[in-house]
Scaffold this motif. Structure first.
Motif, mmCIF file in Angstrom:
data_model
loop_
_atom_site.group_PDB
_atom_site.id
_atom_site.type_symbol
_atom_site.label_atom_id
_atom_site.label_comp_id
_atom_site.label_asym_id
_atom_site.label_seq_id
_atom_site.Cartn_x
_atom_site.Cartn_y
_atom_site.Cartn_z
ATOM 1 N N PRO A 40 0.793 -1.231 0.000
ATOM 2 C CA PRO A 40 0.000 0.000 0.000
ATOM 3 C C PRO A 40 0.826 1.283 0.000
ATOM 4 O O PRO A 40 0.430 2.277 -0.613
ATOM 5 C CB PRO A 40 -0.833 -0.117 1.273
ATOM 6 C CG PRO A 40 -0.985 -1.580 1.471
ATOM 7 C CD PRO A 40 0.321 -2.173 1.021
ATOM 8 N N TYR A 87 -5.607 0.074 2.101
ATOM 9 C CA TYR A 87 -5.889 -1.056 2.995
ATOM 10 C C TYR A 87 -7.387 -1.334 3.067
ATOM 11 O O TYR A 87 -7.834 -2.480 3.027
ATOM 12 C CB TYR A 87 -5.352 -0.795 4.404
ATOM 13 C CG TYR A 87 -3.898 -1.115 4.595
ATOM 14 C CD1 TYR A 87 -3.458 -2.432 4.647
ATOM 15 C CD2 TYR A 87 -2.965 -0.100 4.739
ATOM 16 C CE1 TYR A 87 -2.113 -2.725 4.827
ATOM 17 C CE2 TYR A 87 -1.618 -0.386 4.921
ATOM 18 C CZ TYR A 87 -1.201 -1.698 4.971
ATOM 19 O OH TYR A 87 0.135 -1.986 5.147
ATOM 20 N N ARG A 90 -8.725 -2.965 -0.151
ATOM 21 C CA ARG A 90 -8.305 -4.363 -0.242
ATOM 22 C C ARG A 90 -9.078 -5.271 0.706
ATOM 23 O O ARG A 90 -9.346 -6.421 0.396
ATOM 24 C CB ARG A 90 -6.815 -4.495 0.060
ATOM 25 C CG ARG A 90 -5.956 -4.027 -1.066
ATOM 26 C CD ARG A 90 -4.530 -4.356 -0.765
ATOM 27 N NE ARG A 90 -3.682 -4.058 -1.892
ATOM 28 C CZ ARG A 90 -2.376 -4.170 -1.873
ATOM 29 N NH1 ARG A 90 -1.770 -4.570 -0.772
ATOM 30 N NH2 ARG A 90 -1.661 -3.885 -2.930
ATOM 31 N N ASN A 91 -9.414 -4.757 1.892
ATOM 32 C CA ASN A 91 -10.016 -5.609 2.907
ATOM 33 C C ASN A 91 -11.540 -5.527 2.979
ATOM 34 O O ASN A 91 -12.191 -6.537 3.240
ATOM 35 C CB ASN A 91 -9.412 -5.301 4.283
ATOM 36 C CG ASN A 91 -7.959 -5.688 4.326
ATOM 37 O OD1 ASN A 91 -7.602 -6.832 4.130
ATOM 38 N ND2 ASN A 91 -7.091 -4.709 4.559
#
Length: 130
Positions: A40, A87, A90-91
């Motif tokens: 990231p 982040y 992505r999550n």
């Protein structure tokens, strides 16, 4: 090329920013980025470099070059927030992340504008209720 940009230019800029801010996370979820698992901070470095390079285009639109230390402060806040956004995408996914931080950004910006910079609204109570 020096010209005056009125309200219509402001609306066009707002629409362009909506598309760009709403789409910047797409490459993060793309197959190529997912396959190589880019860190990231590296992805944020790419975003920062592109922001720096493209920010100079306003000079061609007749804006005067000015410097303020608040720009540096803004950049210091922007880098960790952009990294956290990567982040989050992505999550939690692009839709959930973008929807969540967009709503919270409105609240934070409203707080700064009304209570810190004392910007005028017809009714603070009404604006808070809205």
């Amino acid at each position: 090329m020096n010209f005056t940009c009125g309200e219509s230019c402001g609306w066009i800029a707002a629409l362009v920013s909506c598309v760009c801010f709403g789409s910047f996370g797409v490459p993060i979820k793309g197959a190529a980025a997912t396959r190589v698992d880019i860190d990231p901070l590296v992805m944020q470095s790419y975003k920062t470099i592109m922001c720096f390079l493209t920010s100079w285009t306003v000079l061609f639109l007749g804006e005067e070059f000015t410097y303020t230390p608040w720009g540096v402060v803004s950049g210091i806040a922007w880098v960790p927030s952009g990294t956290a956004a990567i982040y989050a995408i992505r999550n939690a996914g692009l839709a959930v992340s973008q929807g969540t931080w967009s709503a919270l950004i409105v609240l934070v910006s409203f707080t700064w504008g009304i209570f810190i910079f004392d910007e005028h609204v017809k009714s603070k109570v009404g604006a808070i209720g809205g």
